[in-house]
Design a protein around this motif. Sequence first.
Motif, PDB file in Angstrom:
ATOM      1  N   ALA A 227       0.834  -1.211   0.000  1.00 61.94           N
ATOM      2  CA  ALA A 227       0.000   0.000   0.000  1.00 61.94           C
ATOM      3  C   ALA A 227       0.865   1.257   0.000  1.00 61.94           C
ATOM      4  N   ALA A 228       1.976   1.221   0.723  1.00 63.07           N
ATOM      5  CA  ALA A 228       2.881   2.375   0.739  1.00 63.07           C
ATOM      6  C   ALA A 228       3.468   2.622  -0.643  1.00 63.07           C
ATOM      7  N   VAL A 229       3.855   1.553  -1.325  1.00 59.43           N
ATOM      8  CA  VAL A 229       4.421   1.703  -2.669  1.00 59.43           C
ATOM      9  C   VAL A 229       3.372   2.231  -3.636  1.00 59.43           C
ATOM     10  N   ASP A 230       2.134   1.769  -3.505  1.00 59.65           N
ATOM     11  CA  ASP A 230       1.067   2.201  -4.417  1.00 59.65           C
ATOM     12  C   ASP A 230       0.663   3.655  -4.188  1.00 59.65           C
ATOM     13  N   SER A 231       0.791   4.166  -2.981  1.00 57.96           N
ATOM     14  CA  SER A 231       0.301   5.510  -2.665  1.00 57.96           C
ATOM     15  C   SER A 231       1.378   6.580  -2.656  1.00 57.96           C
ATOM     16  N   THR A 232       2.630   6.211  -2.827  1.00 57.28           N
ATOM     17  CA  THR A 232       3.707   7.190  -2.700  1.00 57.28           C
ATOM     18  C   THR A 232       3.946   7.933  -3.998  1.00 57.28           C
ATOM     19  N   GLU A 233       4.511   9.113  -3.867  1.00 55.27           N
ATOM     20  CA  GLU A 233       4.980   9.880  -5.015  1.00 55.27           C
ATOM     21  C   GLU A 233       6.476   9.728  -5.215  1.00 55.27           C
ATOM     22  N   THR A 235       9.874   8.091  -6.311  1.00 49.53           N
ATOM     23  CA  THR A 235      10.264   7.208  -7.405  1.00 49.53           C
ATOM     24  C   THR A 235      11.222   6.106  -6.955  1.00 49.53           C
ATOM     25  N   LYS A 236      11.709   6.199  -5.707  1.00 49.09           N
ATOM     26  CA  LYS A 236      12.694   5.237  -5.228  1.00 49.09           C
ATOM     27  C   LYS A 236      12.122   4.242  -4.221  1.00 49.09           C
ATOM     28  N   LEU A 237      10.976   4.555  -3.636  1.00 43.89           N
ATOM     29  CA  LEU A 237      10.439   3.712  -2.569  1.00 43.89           C
ATOM     30  C   LEU A 237      10.165   2.298  -3.070  1.00 43.89           C
ATOM     31  N   GLY A 238       9.476   2.178  -4.185  1.00 42.59           N
ATOM     32  CA  GLY A 238       9.146   0.854  -4.701  1.00 42.59           C
ATOM     33  C   GLY A 238      10.377   0.035  -5.041  1.00 42.59           C
ATOM     34  N   ALA A 239      11.332   0.652  -5.711  1.00 40.02           N
ATOM     35  CA  ALA A 239      12.531  -0.076  -6.105  1.00 40.02           C
ATOM     36  C   ALA A 239      13.344  -0.535  -4.904  1.00 40.02           C
ATOM     37  N   GLU A 300      13.651   4.461   4.249  1.00 41.70           N
ATOM     38  CA  GLU A 300      12.671   5.104   3.377  1.00 41.70           C
ATOM     39  C   GLU A 300      11.727   5.994   4.168  1.00 41.70           C
ATOM     40  N   LEU A 301      11.344   5.572   5.341  1.00 39.20           N
ATOM     41  CA  LEU A 301      10.478   6.404   6.184  1.00 39.20           C
ATOM     42  C   LEU A 301      11.196   7.669   6.613  1.00 39.20           C
ATOM     43  N   ASP A 302      12.455   7.554   6.957  1.00 42.03           N
ATOM     44  CA  ASP A 302      13.221   8.726   7.362  1.00 42.03           C
ATOM     45  C   ASP A 302      13.401   9.692   6.201  1.00 42.03           C
ATOM     46  N   VAL A 303      13.589   9.159   4.991  1.00 44.35           N
ATOM     47  CA  VAL A 303      13.720  10.026   3.816  1.00 44.35           C
ATOM     48  C   VAL A 303      12.431  10.815   3.584  1.00 44.35           C
ATOM     49  N   LEU A 304      11.286  10.151   3.697  1.00 45.96           N
ATOM     50  CA  LEU A 304      10.011  10.840   3.506  1.00 45.96           C
ATOM     51  C   LEU A 304       9.809  11.928   4.551  1.00 45.96           C
TER      52      LEU A 304
END
Length: 411
Positions: A227-233, A235-239, A300-304
């Motif tokens: 769900a996080a990958v589907d809702s994020t803007e 470009t690096k989270l999913g990969a 990834e959470l810290d980056v966001l």
Amino acid sequence: MTVPAERVPRRPALPGRVLPLLLVVALLVPVAFLFAQQRRLTDDARGLAVRERMGVEYLRALGPVTLALVDAQSAAVAGRTASREALNRAVQDAASLDTRIGDQLRTHDRWTGLRAKLGTLPDRTLTDPEAAFVAYGEVTDLLLALHRKVREGSGLMRDPQSDSFFLQDAVSEELPEALVTAGRLTDLATLAARRPAAERIRTGPELAGLRVAALTPATDLVADLRAAVDSTESTKLGANVLTPLDNYQRAVERLAALSAPTGQTGTEDAPGLGGLTELTAARNNAQSAARQLQPVILDELDVLLRERIDGIDRERWLAGAALGAAVLLVAALGAMLLAAYRRARRRAVGEHRADENAGASPGGTGWEPPGEPRGPAPLGTLAPAEPRTLQPAGRGHAAGTGRWGPFDAAR
């Protein structure tokens, strides 16, 4: 003779002087109000993001404690002698972090209770595996409660963004619970294999309950990350997340298959579940996949959160610049109005002085009776001489005699 009052310079009317000031205030007050509101909202959002980053840092310190404690529990239940060095080092690191930010996250009391309980664990393997299972179970319950406290005290559970909310839910709630309950599942299976046949009947429901308790958070973890990958803007989270997530999901599916009841009893290698050796290996694989997945989620959470803080800082800078521009514009408008007022004032004074100069005469007071022309009368405007009437002879003085006539005597 009445002297008229001296004329004074004409002044702008009161509304004419007050209206420009009211206009300036009317322009500046709404802008200042909007800036204050924006500042308050951004302060709240920025403060929440900063506390969330503290929570991420605390969760990063609790990760090694969780893994080391689960390993220590498995070693104690299995009767193996395991080194406590990893657990002690993880506890020391977490204690240092709690000293620094524990009061801000309101976790200090929870950590103090957990560390005191950790101190009661024996350095050597307990001779009674059942007692070790219970003792470690109490400590892991406190550890899960500390995870929830970090999630609550840092505000991670109130995160307003979808992608970061799903990430924090996965790493602060689902992953620790999945690790602890998976360890308990394999440890109870180990204990069940050693119990008498009469006791294995009651062990079956316990194992079934632990299986559900272990697989439910693992399944929710996978759902949260997708769900996080589907809702994020981003470009690096999913990969970055999907590859370790796939590894963890395969390990959990293997653990679920091996922990399914088979109805076999009476063998040490299959105490009502699958093979104990394969089950332990599947648990170790799931734990290894979780060890790789956890820092990825936290990173990834810290980056966001860091990007959110940077965005808030940019918004605050733009709001401050807009307020400064508004103040400058209002100041320029005020200066223009003030200059116009001074020009009108000088013009009124000049007209007054011109009127005074026009009404003054040389050496006089500058006042003449109304209706009389100033200066000598022009030619052709002189009044005509009064006509003289001829007197009859014998009246008045006799010419050249100096005597009065008869009618003069009567005078």
